[in-house]
Design a protein around this motif. Sequence first.
Motif, short mmCIF file in Angstrom:
data_model
loop_
_atom_site.label_atom_id
_atom_site.label_comp_id
_atom_site.label_asym_id
_atom_site.label_seq_id
_atom_site.Cartn_x
_atom_site.Cartn_y
_atom_site.Cartn_z
N ALA A 100 -16.53 75.76 31.74
CA ALA A 100 -15.54 76.38 31.06
C ALA A 100 -15.72 75.69 29.46
O ALA A 100 -15.79 74.52 29.47
CB ALA A 100 -14.17 76.44 31.40
N LEU A 101 -15.23 76.57 28.62
CA LEU A 101 -14.95 75.81 26.97
C LEU A 101 -13.48 76.00 26.96
O LEU A 101 -12.88 76.87 26.94
CB LEU A 101 -15.71 76.59 26.09
N ILE A 102 -12.88 74.81 26.46
CA ILE A 102 -11.49 74.70 26.12
C ILE A 102 -11.35 74.04 24.77
O ILE A 102 -12.17 73.80 24.04
CB ILE A 102 -10.85 73.96 27.12
N LYS A 140 -19.74 75.42 14.67
CA LYS A 140 -18.37 75.66 14.08
C LYS A 140 -17.66 76.11 15.30
O LYS A 140 -17.89 77.41 15.89
CB LYS A 140 -18.53 76.80 12.92
N ASN A 141 -16.47 75.65 15.72
CA ASN A 141 -15.75 76.14 17.02
C ASN A 141 -14.36 75.28 17.05
O ASN A 141 -14.23 74.21 16.29
CB ASN A 141 -16.59 76.07 18.09
N GLY A 142 -13.40 75.97 17.55
CA GLY A 142 -12.11 75.54 17.73
C GLY A 142 -11.99 75.02 19.28
O GLY A 142 -11.09 74.38 19.79
N GLU A 143 -12.65 75.93 20.22
CA GLU A 143 -12.52 75.90 21.57
C GLU A 143 -14.04 75.57 22.05
O GLU A 143 -14.61 76.54 22.71
CB GLU A 143 -11.94 77.02 22.28
N GLY A 144 -14.70 74.64 21.85
CA GLY A 144 -16.02 74.32 22.08
C GLY A 144 -16.27 73.13 23.20
O GLY A 144 -17.30 72.54 23.38
N CYS A 145 -15.08 72.49 23.74
CA CYS A 145 -15.02 71.30 24.39
C CYS A 145 -15.66 71.78 26.08
O CYS A 145 -14.71 72.56 26.64
CB CYS A 145 -13.71 70.68 24.57
N TYR A 146 -16.91 71.56 26.39
CA TYR A 146 -17.32 72.12 27.74
C TYR A 146 -16.86 71.17 28.89
O TYR A 146 -16.68 69.94 28.61
CB TYR A 146 -18.88 71.86 27.50
N VAL A 147 -16.12 71.82 29.90
CA VAL A 147 -15.60 71.13 30.94
C VAL A 147 -16.25 71.47 31.96
O VAL A 147 -16.26 72.79 32.36
CB VAL A 147 -14.04 70.83 31.00
N ALA A 148 -16.19 70.70 33.10
CA ALA A 148 -16.44 71.05 34.65
C ALA A 148 -16.16 69.95 35.57
O ALA A 148 -15.85 68.95 35.11
CB ALA A 148 -18.03 71.53 34.67
N ASP A 149 -16.12 70.45 36.76
CA ASP A 149 -15.62 69.21 37.79
C ASP A 149 -16.86 68.28 37.67
O ASP A 149 -18.05 68.76 37.59
CB ASP A 149 -15.25 69.83 39.01
N ALA A 150 -16.61 66.96 38.59
CA ALA A 150 -17.77 66.18 38.50
C ALA A 150 -19.00 66.37 39.33
O ALA A 150 -20.02 66.25 39.00
CB ALA A 150 -17.21 64.78 39.10
N GLU A 151 -18.52 67.31 40.50
CA GLU A 151 -19.79 67.51 41.31
C GLU A 151 -20.47 68.72 40.60
O GLU A 151 -21.78 68.67 40.74
CB GLU A 151 -19.03 68.25 42.47
N THR A 152 -19.89 69.37 39.87
CA THR A 152 -20.88 70.50 39.03
C THR A 152 -21.77 69.69 37.85
O THR A 152 -22.85 70.20 37.55
CB THR A 152 -19.98 71.58 38.18
N ASP A 177 -21.16 64.86 26.70
CA ASP A 177 -21.68 65.19 25.10
C ASP A 177 -22.55 66.47 25.37
O ASP A 177 -23.51 66.99 24.94
CB ASP A 177 -22.71 64.15 24.87
N ILE A 178 -22.17 67.26 26.51
CA ILE A 178 -22.93 68.57 26.72
C ILE A 178 -22.56 69.55 25.66
O ILE A 178 -21.76 70.11 25.30
CB ILE A 178 -22.61 69.14 28.22
N ALA A 179 -23.72 70.17 24.95
CA ALA A 179 -23.80 71.32 23.93
C ALA A 179 -24.25 72.28 24.67
O ALA A 179 -24.01 73.56 23.87
CB ALA A 179 -24.54 70.41 22.89
#
Length: 222
Positions: A100-102, A140-152, A177-179
């Motif tokens: 997800a992007l938060i 250019k983003n305000g909600e571009g922080c990529y997150v996922a659980d460690a297993e993913t 640092d995933i883009a």
Amino acid sequence: MRIGVVTFPGSLDDVDAARAVRLAGGEAVALWHGEADLHGVDAVVLPGGFSYGDYLRCGAISRFSPVMEQVVEQAAGGMPVLGICNGFQILCESHLLPGALIRNERRRFGCLDQRVRIESTRTAWTSRYVAGEEVTIVLKNGEGCYVADAETLDRLEGEGRVVARYVAGNPNGSLRDIAGVSNERGNVVGLMPHPEHAVDDLCGPGTDGLGFFTSVLRSLVS
């Protein structure tokens, strides 16, 4: 080759994406979010912007647009799909991509020319690059922080599905640092930076982003 560019209410970069397709040598086809018809295109771009005003969560409403029924179905069959920024968010909400992007780590909208390393060239959208190549693309983003659980995250790393990674600083706090990431098949790619804003020397930081669009054209031909 015909590349469809979807316009959602609030899309900002659909015209830029269509221009990038044309500069790469393809035919850009405008697709409207409210039509469950891809009009025979060979690939699809979900552009950046603020679809539906980013209400609820970014991309959470757009995933229910009629056009997405066909995008999901055709992507499962191998059609190349690129989601840029808001398009990346829509792909995650549609479960075509994991994670997800938060909100950005610093809780601020950022706009800058960002250095990115291409980690995988095994996708339909990155085959024209060299693995490890560093490019400069607009971010250019305000909600571009990529997150996922460690297993993913471990699975994405182990399967070579991290497509691009931030270098020289992580502007939004994305894990590892995933883009950008891809699906298992490599036909669906989500990317937070905007390659369509780096396709010529006049309007942008250069032409480093053009390879995403020439890559898919070569993939479709081959």
